[in-house]
Design a protein around this motif. Sequence first.
Motif, PDB file in Angstrom:
ATOM      1  N   CYS A  47     -71.148  -1.788 -41.880  1.00  0.00           N
ATOM      2  CA  CYS A  47     -72.600  -1.924 -41.803  1.00  0.00           C
ATOM      3  C   CYS A  47     -73.135  -2.668 -43.020  1.00  0.00           C
ATOM      4  CB  CYS A  47     -73.265  -0.555 -41.714  1.00  0.00           C
ATOM      5  SG  CYS A  47     -72.824   0.364 -40.228  1.00  0.00           S
ATOM      6  N   LYS A  48     -74.182  -3.453 -42.764  1.00  0.00           N
ATOM      7  CA  LYS A  48     -74.812  -4.260 -43.806  1.00  0.00           C
ATOM      8  C   LYS A  48     -76.305  -4.367 -43.551  1.00  0.00           C
ATOM      9  CE  LYS A  48     -70.921  -7.499 -44.194  1.00  0.00           C
ATOM     10  NZ  LYS A  48     -70.567  -8.929 -44.200  1.00  0.00           N
ATOM     11  N   SER A  49     -77.015  -4.715 -44.608  1.00  0.00           N
ATOM     12  CA  SER A  49     -78.402  -5.162 -44.502  1.00  0.00           C
ATOM     13  C   SER A  49     -78.475  -6.467 -45.291  1.00  0.00           C
ATOM     14  CB  SER A  49     -79.363  -4.124 -45.081  1.00  0.00           C
ATOM     15  OG  SER A  49     -79.284  -4.091 -46.494  1.00  0.00           O
ATOM     16  N   HIS A  51     -79.572  -6.824 -48.170  1.00  0.00           N
ATOM     17  CA  HIS A  51     -79.300  -6.580 -49.589  1.00  0.00           C
ATOM     18  C   HIS A  51     -78.126  -5.645 -49.854  1.00  0.00           C
ATOM     19  CE1 HIS A  51     -83.014  -8.641 -50.510  1.00  0.00           C
ATOM     20  NE2 HIS A  51     -83.635  -7.862 -49.640  1.00  0.00           N
ATOM     21  N   ASP A  52     -77.644  -4.936 -48.841  1.00  0.00           N
ATOM     22  CA  ASP A  52     -76.609  -3.925 -49.053  1.00  0.00           C
ATOM     23  C   ASP A  52     -75.437  -4.133 -48.100  1.00  0.00           C
ATOM     24  OD1 ASP A  52     -77.995  -2.176 -50.997  1.00  0.00           O
ATOM     25  OD2 ASP A  52     -79.396  -1.893 -49.335  1.00  0.00           O
ATOM     26  N   ASP A  53     -74.230  -4.009 -48.638  1.00  0.00           N
ATOM     27  CA  ASP A  53     -73.008  -3.992 -47.835  1.00  0.00           C
ATOM     28  C   ASP A  53     -72.410  -2.598 -48.011  1.00  0.00           C
ATOM     29  OD1 ASP A  53     -70.444  -4.192 -46.789  1.00  0.00           O
ATOM     30  OD2 ASP A  53     -70.149  -6.237 -47.523  1.00  0.00           O
ATOM     31  N   LEU A  54     -72.376  -1.825 -46.951  1.00  0.00           N
ATOM     32  CA  LEU A  54     -71.936  -0.429 -47.041  1.00  0.00           C
ATOM     33  C   LEU A  54     -70.425  -0.275 -46.935  1.00  0.00           C
ATOM     34  CD1 LEU A  54     -74.772   1.184 -44.905  1.00  0.00           C
ATOM     35  CD2 LEU A  54     -74.701   0.775 -47.373  1.00  0.00           C
ATOM     36  N   GLY A  55     -69.720  -1.390 -46.758  1.00  0.00           N
ATOM     37  CA  GLY A  55     -68.264  -1.350 -46.752  1.00  0.00           C
ATOM     38  C   GLY A  55     -67.674  -0.940 -45.412  1.00  0.00           C
ATOM     39  N   GLN A  56     -66.369  -1.102 -45.331  1.00  0.00           N
ATOM     40  CA  GLN A  56     -65.608  -0.786 -44.119  1.00  0.00           C
ATOM     41  C   GLN A  56     -65.358   0.713 -44.058  1.00  0.00           C
ATOM     42  OE1 GLN A  56     -64.612  -3.326 -42.107  1.00  0.00           O
ATOM     43  NE2 GLN A  56     -63.278  -2.275 -40.699  1.00  0.00           N
ATOM     44  N   GLN A  57     -65.594   1.301 -42.902  1.00  0.00           N
ATOM     45  CA  GLN A  57     -65.364   2.724 -42.675  1.00  0.00           C
ATOM     46  C   GLN A  57     -64.376   2.874 -41.522  1.00  0.00           C
ATOM     47  OE1 GLN A  57     -67.008   4.748 -44.847  1.00  0.00           O
ATOM     48  NE2 GLN A  57     -67.976   2.908 -45.653  1.00  0.00           N
ATOM     49  N   HIS A  58     -63.432   3.793 -41.648  1.00  0.00           N
ATOM     50  CA  HIS A  58     -62.439   4.055 -40.608  1.00  0.00           C
ATOM     51  C   HIS A  58     -62.693   5.459 -40.069  1.00  0.00           C
ATOM     52  CE1 HIS A  58     -60.397   0.479 -42.041  1.00  0.00           C
ATOM     53  NE2 HIS A  58     -60.511   0.967 -43.261  1.00  0.00           N
ATOM     54  N   ILE A  73     -91.788  -0.957 -47.075  1.00  0.00           N
ATOM     55  CA  ILE A  73     -93.207  -0.776 -46.743  1.00  0.00           C
ATOM     56  C   ILE A  73     -93.700  -1.919 -45.855  1.00  0.00           C
ATOM     57  CG2 ILE A  73     -93.734   0.584 -48.791  1.00  0.00           C
ATOM     58  CD1 ILE A  73     -95.057  -1.928 -49.972  1.00  0.00           C
ATOM     59  N   PHE A  74     -92.928  -3.005 -45.766  1.00  0.00           N
ATOM     60  CA  PHE A  74     -93.301  -4.150 -44.931  1.00  0.00           C
ATOM     61  C   PHE A  74     -92.765  -4.004 -43.504  1.00  0.00           C
ATOM     62  CE2 PHE A  74     -92.948  -5.755 -49.317  1.00  0.00           C
ATOM     63  CZ  PHE A  74     -94.287  -6.023 -49.532  1.00  0.00           C
ATOM     64  N   GLN A  75     -92.079  -2.900 -43.208  1.00  0.00           N
ATOM     65  CA  GLN A  75     -91.536  -2.564 -41.899  1.00  0.00           C
ATOM     66  C   GLN A  75     -90.556  -3.617 -41.371  1.00  0.00           C
ATOM     67  OE1 GLN A  75     -95.124  -1.616 -39.592  1.00  0.00           O
ATOM     68  NE2 GLN A  75     -94.544   0.519 -39.858  1.00  0.00           N
ATOM     69  N   ASN A  76     -89.729  -4.151 -42.271  1.00  0.00           N
ATOM     70  CA  ASN A  76     -88.758  -5.165 -41.860  1.00  0.00           C
ATOM     71  C   ASN A  76     -87.315  -4.767 -42.195  1.00  0.00           C
ATOM     72  OD1 ASN A  76     -88.871  -5.443 -44.616  1.00  0.00           O
ATOM     73  ND2 ASN A  76     -89.269  -7.634 -44.622  1.00  0.00           N
ATOM     74  N   THR A  77     -87.057  -3.477 -42.385  1.00  0.00           N
ATOM     75  CA  THR A  77     -85.705  -3.015 -42.697  1.00  0.00           C
ATOM     76  C   THR A  77     -84.795  -3.199 -41.481  1.00  0.00           C
ATOM     77  OG1 THR A  77     -86.599  -1.397 -44.238  1.00  0.00           O
ATOM     78  CG2 THR A  77     -84.335  -1.057 -43.495  1.00  0.00           C
ATOM     79  N   LEU A  78     -83.616  -3.762 -41.733  1.00  0.00           N
ATOM     80  CA  LEU A  78     -82.641  -3.991 -40.672  1.00  0.00           C
ATOM     81  C   LEU A  78     -81.245  -3.713 -41.210  1.00  0.00           C
ATOM     82  CD1 LEU A  78     -81.625  -5.207 -37.934  1.00  0.00           C
ATOM     83  CD2 LEU A  78     -81.641  -7.424 -39.099  1.00  0.00           C
ATOM     84  N   PHE A  79     -80.510  -2.845 -40.538  1.00  0.00           N
ATOM     85  CA  PHE A  79     -79.093  -2.637 -40.802  1.00  0.00           C
ATOM     86  C   PHE A  79     -78.343  -2.992 -39.527  1.00  0.00           C
ATOM     87  CE2 PHE A  79     -80.512  -0.091 -44.353  1.00  0.00           C
ATOM     88  CZ  PHE A  79     -79.513  -0.274 -45.294  1.00  0.00           C
ATOM     89  N   TYR A  80     -77.285  -3.763 -39.664  1.00  0.00           N
ATOM     90  CA  TYR A  80     -76.457  -4.147 -38.520  1.00  0.00           C
ATOM     91  C   TYR A  80     -75.009  -3.795 -38.834  1.00  0.00           C
ATOM     92  CZ  TYR A  80     -75.961  -8.231 -41.548  1.00  0.00           C
ATOM     93  OH  TYR A  80     -75.742  -9.054 -42.623  1.00  0.00           O
TER      94      TYR A  80
END
Length: 131
Positions: A47-49, A51-58, A73-80
């Motif tokens: 998972c990533k956004s 600004h953030d890379d949450l790393g590989q999870q198994h 606060i701008f309501q544009n948060t996205l994690f994929y």
Amino acid sequence: MNPLSITCLLHVLLLLVITDAFSLIPEKANVRIYNDLGSRINLNVHCKSKHDDLGQQHLGYRNYFEFRFRPSIFQNTLFYCSFQWNGRTQWFNIYVELRDEPYCSKCVWNIRPDGPCLTNYNNLCLPWYFY
């Protein structure tokens, strides 16, 4: 007006501004992703956004990966996230603030062979295309 009245008025105004500013800060959101592919099928999640890379999870079957964050606060948060199992890869927007914030502060996703589904408060798992 005397100086004491002006000082009291300024303090009240400052308190109102501070209180209003804190109401603009969104509560933290929580995303939990379960491997619901079936026994003996492992799931790789990344998972990533912006600004953030949450790393590989198994994840083994019925195990989960969870992360918390404060939405913008701008309501544009996205994690994929990418999901990989048995040589198959799928991408999914696991958190889209405008889509998800009204429905869940704790989003619980089950990854299934036919795609992710969001578990609601009645423990129903609704497929992603309902959102």
